[in-house]
Scaffold this motif. Sequence first.
Motif, PDB file in Angstrom:
ATOM      1  N   GLU A 190       0.837  -1.207   0.000  1.00 29.09           N
ATOM      2  CA  GLU A 190       0.000   0.000   0.000  1.00 29.09           C
ATOM      3  C   GLU A 190       0.868   1.251   0.000  1.00 29.09           C
ATOM      4  OE1 GLU A 190      -2.666  -0.230   3.343  1.00 29.09           O
ATOM      5  OE2 GLU A 190      -3.567  -2.092   2.632  1.00 29.09           O
ATOM      6  N   ARG A 191       1.913   1.258   0.826  1.00 29.67           N
ATOM      7  CA  ARG A 191       2.804   2.410   0.901  1.00 29.67           C
ATOM      8  C   ARG A 191       3.504   2.646  -0.433  1.00 29.67           C
ATOM      9  NH1 ARG A 191       7.429   3.735   0.441  1.00 29.67           N
ATOM     10  NH2 ARG A 191       8.213   1.625   0.347  1.00 29.67           N
ATOM     11  N   ALA A 192       4.011   1.596  -1.025  1.00 35.09           N
ATOM     12  CA  ALA A 192       4.719   1.733  -2.299  1.00 35.09           C
ATOM     13  C   ALA A 192       3.775   2.196  -3.408  1.00 35.09           C
ATOM     14  CB  ALA A 192       5.383   0.406  -2.676  1.00 35.09           C
ATOM     15  N   THR A 193       2.550   1.679  -3.396  1.00 33.98           N
ATOM     16  CA  THR A 193       1.564   2.098  -4.395  1.00 33.98           C
ATOM     17  C   THR A 193       1.228   3.573  -4.225  1.00 33.98           C
ATOM     18  OG1 THR A 193       0.652  -0.142  -4.515  1.00 33.98           O
ATOM     19  CG2 THR A 193      -0.744   1.642  -5.323  1.00 33.98           C
ATOM     20  N   LEU A 194       1.006   3.997  -2.991  1.00 40.84           N
ATOM     21  CA  LEU A 194       0.718   5.412  -2.733  1.00 40.84           C
ATOM     22  C   LEU A 194       1.904   6.288  -3.131  1.00 40.84           C
ATOM     23  CD1 LEU A 194      -1.181   5.199   0.658  1.00 40.84           C
ATOM     24  CD2 LEU A 194      -2.121   5.855  -1.564  1.00 40.84           C
ATOM     25  N   GLN A 195       3.111   5.824  -2.865  1.00 39.96           N
ATOM     26  CA  GLN A 195       4.311   6.575  -3.236  1.00 39.96           C
ATOM     27  C   GLN A 195       4.360   6.756  -4.750  1.00 39.96           C
ATOM     28  OE1 GLN A 195       6.511   7.576  -0.803  1.00 39.96           O
ATOM     29  NE2 GLN A 195       7.746   8.712  -2.253  1.00 39.96           N
ATOM     30  N   ALA A 196       4.084   5.723  -5.503  1.00 43.35           N
ATOM     31  CA  ALA A 196       4.104   5.808  -6.969  1.00 43.35           C
ATOM     32  C   ALA A 196       2.995   6.738  -7.464  1.00 43.35           C
ATOM     33  CB  ALA A 196       3.944   4.419  -7.579  1.00 43.35           C
ATOM     34  N   GLU A 197       1.825   6.636  -6.862  1.00 42.19           N
ATOM     35  CA  GLU A 197       0.726   7.517  -7.248  1.00 42.19           C
ATOM     36  C   GLU A 197       1.059   8.972  -6.920  1.00 42.19           C
ATOM     37  OE1 GLU A 197      -2.586   5.822  -5.179  1.00 42.19           O
ATOM     38  OE2 GLU A 197      -2.923   4.290  -6.710  1.00 42.19           O
ATOM     39  N   LEU A 198       1.695   9.204  -5.789  1.00 36.29           N
ATOM     40  CA  LEU A 198       2.101  10.557  -5.406  1.00 36.29           C
ATOM     41  C   LEU A 198       3.109  11.119  -6.407  1.00 36.29           C
ATOM     42  CD1 LEU A 198       2.095  12.929  -3.417  1.00 36.29           C
ATOM     43  CD2 LEU A 198       3.878  11.737  -2.132  1.00 36.29           C
ATOM     44  N   HIS A 199       4.045  10.297  -6.823  1.00 31.63           N
ATOM     45  CA  HIS A 199       5.040  10.735  -7.803  1.00 31.63           C
ATOM     46  C   HIS A 199       4.351  11.163  -9.101  1.00 31.63           C
ATOM     47  CE1 HIS A 199       8.916  11.013  -9.775  1.00 31.63           C
ATOM     48  NE2 HIS A 199       8.431  10.284 -10.750  1.00 31.63           N
ATOM     49  N   THR A 200       3.397  10.387  -9.561  1.00 32.76           N
ATOM     50  CA  THR A 200       2.646  10.716 -10.767  1.00 32.76           C
ATOM     51  C   THR A 200       1.884  12.029 -10.576  1.00 32.76           C
ATOM     52  OG1 THR A 200       2.421   8.376 -11.319  1.00 32.76           O
ATOM     53  CG2 THR A 200       0.873   9.884 -12.368  1.00 32.76           C
ATOM     54  N   PHE A 201       1.261  12.183  -9.409  1.00 36.90           N
ATOM     55  CA  PHE A 201       0.531  13.421  -9.116  1.00 36.90           C
ATOM     56  C   PHE A 201       1.473  14.620  -9.098  1.00 36.90           C
ATOM     57  CE2 PHE A 201      -0.722  16.599  -5.976  1.00 36.90           C
ATOM     58  CZ  PHE A 201      -1.926  17.027  -6.523  1.00 36.90           C
ATOM     59  N   GLU A 202       2.635  14.479  -8.462  1.00 39.27           N
ATOM     60  CA  GLU A 202       3.596  15.584  -8.403  1.00 39.27           C
ATOM     61  C   GLU A 202       4.014  16.030  -9.808  1.00 39.27           C
ATOM     62  OE1 GLU A 202       6.659  13.841  -5.983  1.00 39.27           O
ATOM     63  OE2 GLU A 202       5.886  14.781  -4.151  1.00 39.27           O
ATOM     64  N   GLN A 203       4.261  15.074 -10.686  1.00 36.34           N
ATOM     65  CA  GLN A 203       4.634  15.421 -12.055  1.00 36.34           C
ATOM     66  C   GLN A 203       3.510  16.200 -12.730  1.00 36.34           C
ATOM     67  OE1 GLN A 203       5.571  11.643 -13.891  1.00 36.34           O
ATOM     68  NE2 GLN A 203       7.755  12.066 -13.751  1.00 36.34           N
ATOM     69  N   ARG A 204       2.309  15.702 -12.580  1.00 32.93           N
ATOM     70  CA  ARG A 204       1.145  16.371 -13.189  1.00 32.93           C
ATOM     71  C   ARG A 204       0.959  17.767 -12.599  1.00 32.93           C
ATOM     72  NH1 ARG A 204      -4.812  15.370 -12.276  1.00 32.93           N
ATOM     73  NH2 ARG A 204      -5.760  16.393 -14.066  1.00 32.93           N
TER      74      ARG A 204
END
Length: 180
Positions: A36-50
Amino acid sequence: MSTNLIRKQTPEERELEKKKAELAALEAELAERELERATLQAELHTFEQRYLRIVGVRYAELDEIKAQIAEAQSRLHPNNKAAQEDAKQARHQAQESAGAAAGAQAIEPSPKFQPSDDLKKLYRDLARKMHPDLAADPQERERRHQLMIEVNRAYEIGDEKRLQAIFRHRFRKRIGRAHA
Protein backbone atom coordinates in the motif's frame (compact mmCIF):
# COMPACT_ATOMS: atom_id res chain seq x y z
CA MET A 1 -1.56 -55.18 14.00
CA SER A 2 -0.40 -51.61 13.46
CA THR A 3 2.32 -50.18 15.66
CA ASN A 4 1.98 -46.56 14.57
CA LEU A 5 2.57 -44.25 17.45
CA ILE A 6 0.84 -40.94 17.63
CA ARG A 7 2.99 -38.33 19.26
CA LYS A 8 1.21 -35.62 21.18
CA GLN A 9 2.52 -32.09 21.11
CA THR A 10 3.83 -30.63 24.29
CA PRO A 11 2.34 -27.33 25.50
CA GLU A 12 5.56 -25.63 24.43
CA GLU A 13 5.28 -27.07 20.92
CA ARG A 14 1.65 -25.95 20.68
CA GLU A 15 2.65 -22.45 21.82
CA LEU A 16 5.48 -22.38 19.28
CA GLU A 17 3.08 -23.37 16.48
CA LYS A 18 0.70 -20.65 17.62
CA LYS A 19 3.50 -18.06 17.62
CA LYS A 20 4.66 -19.18 14.16
CA ALA A 21 1.12 -18.72 12.84
CA GLU A 22 0.95 -15.25 14.43
CA LEU A 23 4.31 -14.36 12.90
CA ALA A 24 3.19 -15.50 9.45
CA ALA A 25 0.03 -13.39 9.76
CA LEU A 26 2.04 -10.35 10.85
CA GLU A 27 4.53 -10.83 8.01
CA ALA A 28 1.64 -11.00 5.54
CA GLU A 29 0.14 -7.84 7.01
CA LEU A 30 3.52 -6.09 6.86
CA ALA A 31 3.89 -7.05 3.20
CA GLU A 32 0.37 -5.75 2.48
CA ARG A 33 1.07 -2.44 4.25
CA GLU A 34 4.37 -2.12 2.41
CA LEU A 35 2.53 -2.70 -0.88
CA GLU A 36 0.00 0.00 0.00
CA ARG A 37 2.80 2.41 0.90
CA ALA A 38 4.72 1.73 -2.30
CA THR A 39 1.56 2.10 -4.39
CA LEU A 40 0.72 5.41 -2.73
CA GLN A 41 4.31 6.57 -3.24
CA ALA A 42 4.10 5.81 -6.97
CA GLU A 43 0.73 7.52 -7.25
CA LEU A 44 2.10 10.56 -5.41
CA HIS A 45 5.04 10.73 -7.80
CA THR A 46 2.65 10.72 -10.77
CA PHE A 47 0.53 13.42 -9.12
CA GLU A 48 3.60 15.58 -8.40
CA GLN A 49 4.63 15.42 -12.05
CA ARG A 50 1.14 16.37 -13.19
CA TYR A 51 0.95 19.16 -10.60
CA LEU A 52 4.26 20.65 -11.75
CA ARG A 53 3.20 20.50 -15.38
CA ILE A 54 -0.07 22.30 -14.71
CA VAL A 55 0.34 24.47 -11.61
CA GLY A 56 4.07 25.07 -11.97
CA VAL A 57 3.48 26.91 -15.25
CA ARG A 58 0.88 29.13 -13.56
CA TYR A 59 3.28 29.95 -10.73
CA ALA A 60 5.97 30.84 -13.25
CA GLU A 61 3.52 33.19 -14.97
CA LEU A 62 2.52 34.73 -11.65
CA ASP A 63 6.16 35.22 -10.60
CA GLU A 64 6.90 36.87 -13.96
CA ILE A 65 4.05 39.34 -13.42
CA LYS A 66 5.26 40.05 -9.88
CA ALA A 67 8.79 40.67 -11.21
CA GLN A 68 7.47 43.06 -13.87
CA ILE A 69 5.51 44.98 -11.23
CA ALA A 70 8.51 45.15 -8.88
CA GLU A 71 10.75 46.29 -11.74
CA ALA A 72 8.24 48.99 -12.69
CA GLN A 73 8.17 50.12 -9.05
CA SER A 74 11.97 50.27 -8.98
CA ARG A 75 12.02 52.39 -12.17
CA LEU A 76 9.47 54.78 -10.63
CA HIS A 77 11.58 55.08 -7.47
CA PRO A 78 15.22 54.76 -8.58
CA ASN A 79 16.57 56.02 -5.24
CA ASN A 80 14.54 53.58 -3.15
CA LYS A 81 16.95 50.77 -2.23
CA ALA A 82 14.14 48.55 -0.91
CA ALA A 83 12.31 48.81 -4.24
CA GLN A 84 15.54 47.98 -6.09
CA GLU A 85 16.14 44.94 -3.87
CA ASP A 86 12.50 43.79 -4.23
CA ALA A 87 12.83 43.99 -8.02
CA LYS A 88 16.06 42.00 -7.94
CA GLN A 89 14.56 39.29 -5.72
CA ALA A 90 11.34 39.14 -7.76
CA ARG A 91 13.32 38.71 -11.00
CA HIS A 92 15.41 35.95 -9.41
CA GLN A 93 12.23 34.15 -8.24
CA ALA A 94 10.67 34.51 -11.71
CA GLN A 95 13.76 32.99 -13.32
CA GLU A 96 13.77 30.07 -10.89
CA SER A 97 10.06 29.43 -11.44
CA ALA A 98 10.46 29.63 -15.21
CA GLY A 99 13.33 27.13 -15.07
CA ALA A 100 11.34 24.71 -12.91
CA ALA A 101 8.29 25.03 -15.17
CA ALA A 102 10.40 24.42 -18.27
CA GLY A 103 11.93 21.35 -16.64
CA ALA A 104 8.49 20.01 -15.73
CA GLN A 105 7.24 20.56 -19.27
CA ALA A 106 10.23 18.67 -20.70
CA ILE A 107 9.36 15.53 -18.70
CA GLU A 108 7.01 13.08 -20.39
CA PRO A 109 3.88 12.79 -18.29
CA SER A 110 3.64 9.48 -16.48
CA PRO A 111 0.53 7.42 -17.01
CA LYS A 112 -1.64 6.82 -13.97
CA PHE A 113 0.03 4.17 -11.84
CA GLN A 114 -2.01 0.98 -12.09
CA PRO A 115 -0.01 -2.07 -11.03
CA SER A 116 -1.16 -5.44 -12.28
CA ASP A 117 -2.21 -8.17 -9.86
CA ASP A 118 0.96 -10.09 -10.79
CA LEU A 119 3.13 -7.07 -9.99
CA LYS A 120 1.38 -6.63 -6.65
CA LYS A 121 1.78 -10.31 -5.79
CA LEU A 122 5.46 -10.27 -6.69
CA TYR A 123 5.99 -7.14 -4.59
CA ARG A 124 4.19 -8.73 -1.61
CA ASP A 125 6.31 -11.87 -1.92
CA LEU A 126 9.50 -9.82 -2.00
CA ALA A 127 8.44 -7.64 0.93
CA ARG A 128 7.46 -10.70 2.95
CA LYS A 129 10.83 -12.35 2.40
CA MET A 130 13.17 -9.34 2.38
CA HIS A 131 11.71 -6.62 4.57
CA PRO A 132 14.39 -5.04 6.80
CA ASP A 133 12.18 -5.27 9.88
CA LEU A 134 12.45 -9.07 9.64
CA ALA A 135 16.24 -9.08 9.99
CA ALA A 136 17.86 -9.98 13.29
CA ASP A 137 21.22 -8.19 13.07
CA PRO A 138 22.03 -4.59 12.01
CA GLN A 139 24.17 -5.56 9.01
CA GLU A 140 21.45 -7.78 7.56
CA ARG A 141 18.87 -5.09 8.28
CA GLU A 142 20.93 -2.52 6.32
CA ARG A 143 21.42 -4.94 3.42
CA ARG A 144 17.71 -5.62 3.30
CA HIS A 145 16.97 -1.90 3.54
CA GLN A 146 19.06 -1.25 0.42
CA LEU A 147 17.38 -4.17 -1.32
CA MET A 148 13.90 -2.84 -0.45
CA ILE A 149 14.86 0.56 -1.90
CA GLU A 150 15.66 -1.24 -5.15
CA VAL A 151 12.41 -3.23 -4.93
CA ASN A 152 10.40 -0.06 -4.31
CA ARG A 153 11.98 1.72 -7.29
CA ALA A 154 11.25 -1.19 -9.59
CA TYR A 155 7.67 -1.42 -8.34
CA GLU A 156 7.10 2.32 -8.75
CA ILE A 157 7.97 2.17 -12.44
CA GLY A 158 6.18 -1.15 -12.93
CA ASP A 159 9.37 -3.07 -13.78
CA GLU A 160 8.15 -6.62 -13.24
CA LYS A 161 11.25 -8.10 -14.89
CA ARG A 162 13.51 -6.31 -12.39
CA LEU A 163 11.41 -7.54 -9.48
CA GLN A 164 11.59 -11.09 -10.82
CA ALA A 165 15.37 -10.78 -11.19
CA ILE A 166 15.68 -9.56 -7.58
CA PHE A 167 13.51 -12.46 -6.44
CA ARG A 168 15.58 -15.02 -8.38
CA HIS A 169 18.86 -13.53 -7.17
CA ARG A 170 17.70 -13.53 -3.54
CA PHE A 171 16.37 -17.10 -3.82
CA ARG A 172 19.62 -18.32 -5.41
CA LYS A 173 21.66 -16.68 -2.64
CA ARG A 174 19.61 -18.39 0.05
CA ILE A 175 20.01 -21.79 -1.60
CA GLY A 176 23.76 -21.17 -1.94
CA ARG A 177 24.04 -20.44 1.78
CA ALA A 178 22.04 -23.51 2.71
CA HIS A 179 24.43 -25.74 0.74
CA ALA A 180 27.61 -24.05 1.94
